[in-house]
Design an enzyme around this catalytic site. Structure first.
Site, PDB file in Angstrom:
ATOM      1  N   GLY A  50       1.038  -1.411   0.174  1.00 36.86           N
ATOM      2  CA  GLY A  50       0.082   0.078   0.143  1.00 36.86           C
ATOM      3  C   GLY A  50       0.893   1.247  -0.218  1.00 36.86           C
ATOM      4  CD  GLU A  77       1.932  -8.034   7.814  1.00 35.33           C
ATOM      5  OE1 GLU A  77       2.228  -9.084   8.165  1.00 35.33           O
ATOM      6  OE2 GLU A  77       0.717  -7.538   8.049  1.00 35.33           O
ATOM      7  CG  ASP A 112      -2.012  -0.981   9.121  1.00 32.04           C
ATOM      8  OD1 ASP A 112      -2.712   0.214   9.330  1.00 32.04           O
ATOM      9  OD2 ASP A 112      -2.231  -2.017   8.581  1.00 32.04           O
ATOM     10  CG  MET A 155      -7.066   2.047   6.529  1.00 33.36           C
ATOM     11  SD  MET A 155      -6.012   2.288   5.258  1.00 33.36           S
ATOM     12  CE  MET A 155      -6.957   2.167   3.866  1.00 33.36           C
ATOM     13  NE  ARG A 173      -3.643   2.730   2.073  1.00 31.83           N
ATOM     14  CZ  ARG A 173      -2.670   2.026   2.826  1.00 31.83           C
ATOM     15  NH1 ARG A 173      -1.285   2.433   2.575  1.00 31.83           N
ATOM     16  NH2 ARG A 173      -2.897   1.032   3.550  1.00 31.83           N
TER      17      ARG A 173
END
Length: 342
Positions: free
Chosen positions: A11, A103, A127, A169, A275
């Site tokens: 993202g 991740e 996040d 989110m 974002r």
């Protein structure tokens, strides 16, 4: 002369261009050649690249998103793609590859280090759930945007005497929910780490009404789950990293609150607003520091490592350590937030 590649995967988030700019400037200062890989791992699979120089990164510091493009491509998903990545890496004559991602993207990077590629990681996710770093860039911008939205929703909730559920989110970690919720004065904050108890949620809202308040703000992370329930999904289809598409927890929660309490309830899903747009000063500086440090790690041949923030220092940790476990909200932090519930 060393030749460095850089890609951004997963993202998008504010601050990515800060990293790209810093990597290019530092590389040029070190007399390294720098090449941009377009659209994450997909660019290495397809050998889709762009030359980067001072002109390429001029003026990009305040811009959101990434000038290199991004994708959620996983080379370990399709047979033969890993070999294509390795082939392109060698064909380009790369000394090292700087991988900017969360991740999933860095998880691929960790595997490719074991395939023999020289990789340095840069942690990116709104996040803030990557282990071994205090903060990831993009997070500060996200919580500031979410906080501003909560501030605005307060006034309309108060005017119409409504409960407003704000969905933010956060798939597995509730960092955005808890920090924007605390900063925005939310009356209830619900995170993936703590199952939702509807009796408790409604009791806290009714407690506010009992003392004369006619509105409440409930902040919920998209990955929060009801007790003995599962994630609320938009669809069952999995992406290339095995993730389902989340969405709908806010609507479900709002319906249940209105049914149980009788109070008019609305929902606001912030979604990709969190974002997008220009990064905060904090994220611009953090991204810049990460980018410079990443090139320094390449110069030191410290491959298989990720740059990280520890206190106020930029350090390096192994990619394996960084991607081994997710960083979730500490129970003590949630207890602090609960002081203000209801």
């Amino acid at each position: 002369m060393a030749k460095i590649g850089i890609l951004t995967g997963g993202g998008d988030c504010p601050g990515l261009n800060s990293v790209i700019r810093a990597v290019v400037r530092k590389s040029i200062n070190e007399k390294f050649e720098i090449v941009g890989i377009k659209n994450g791992w997909k660019g290495l699979i397809e050998n889709d690249t762009i030359a980067l120089d001072l002109q390429s990164v001029s003026g990009i510091l305040p811009k959101g998103g990434t000038i290199l493009g991004t994708s959620r491509t996983n080379p370990y998903k399709q047979a033969g793609d890993v070999q294509k990545v390795i082939t392109t890496y060698k064909k380009l004559g790369l000394t090292a590859l700087i991988v900017v991602g969360g991740e999933d993207t860095l998880g691929v990077a960790t595997k490719l280090v074991n395939e023999g590629l020289n990789i340095v990681g840069v942690p990116k996710t709104i996040d803030n759930d990557l282990s071994a770093t205090d903060y990831t860039f993009g997070f500060d911008t996200a919580i500031n945007i979410a906080t501003e939205c909560i501030d605005r929703l307060h006034t309309t909730a108060e005017s119409h005497h409504r409960i407003i559920v704000v969905e933010v989110m956060g798939r597995h970690a509730g960092w955005i929910a808890i920090e924007s919720g605390i900063a925005g004065g939310a009356d209830v904050i619900l995170i993936p780490e703590v199952p939702i108890d509807m009796d408790e949620v409604c009791a806290m809202i009714q407690k506010r009404h009992a003392r004369g308040k006619t509105f409440s703000i409930v902040v919920v992370a998209e990955g929060a789950q009801f007790k003995q329930g599962s994630m609320v999904l938009k669809e069952q289809k999995l992406d290339s990293f095995g993730h389902v598409r989340l969405g709908g927890i806010g609507e479900t929660l709002a319906e249940e609150i209105e049914k149980r309490t009788g109070y008019e309830t609305r929902v606001s899903v912030l979604g990709h607003i969190q974002r997008g747009g220009s990064p905060t000063a904090f994220d611009r500086v953090l991204g810049t520091r990460f980018g410079v440090k990443a090139v320094e790690l390449v110069k030191e041949k410290k491959f298989g490592h990720m740059v990280a923030l520890s206190g106020n220092k930029i350090i390096s940790v192994t990619l394996e350590k960084a991607t081994g476990t997710l960083k979730t909200v500490d129970p003590e932090y949630y207890e602090l937030a609960k002081v203000f519930f209801g």
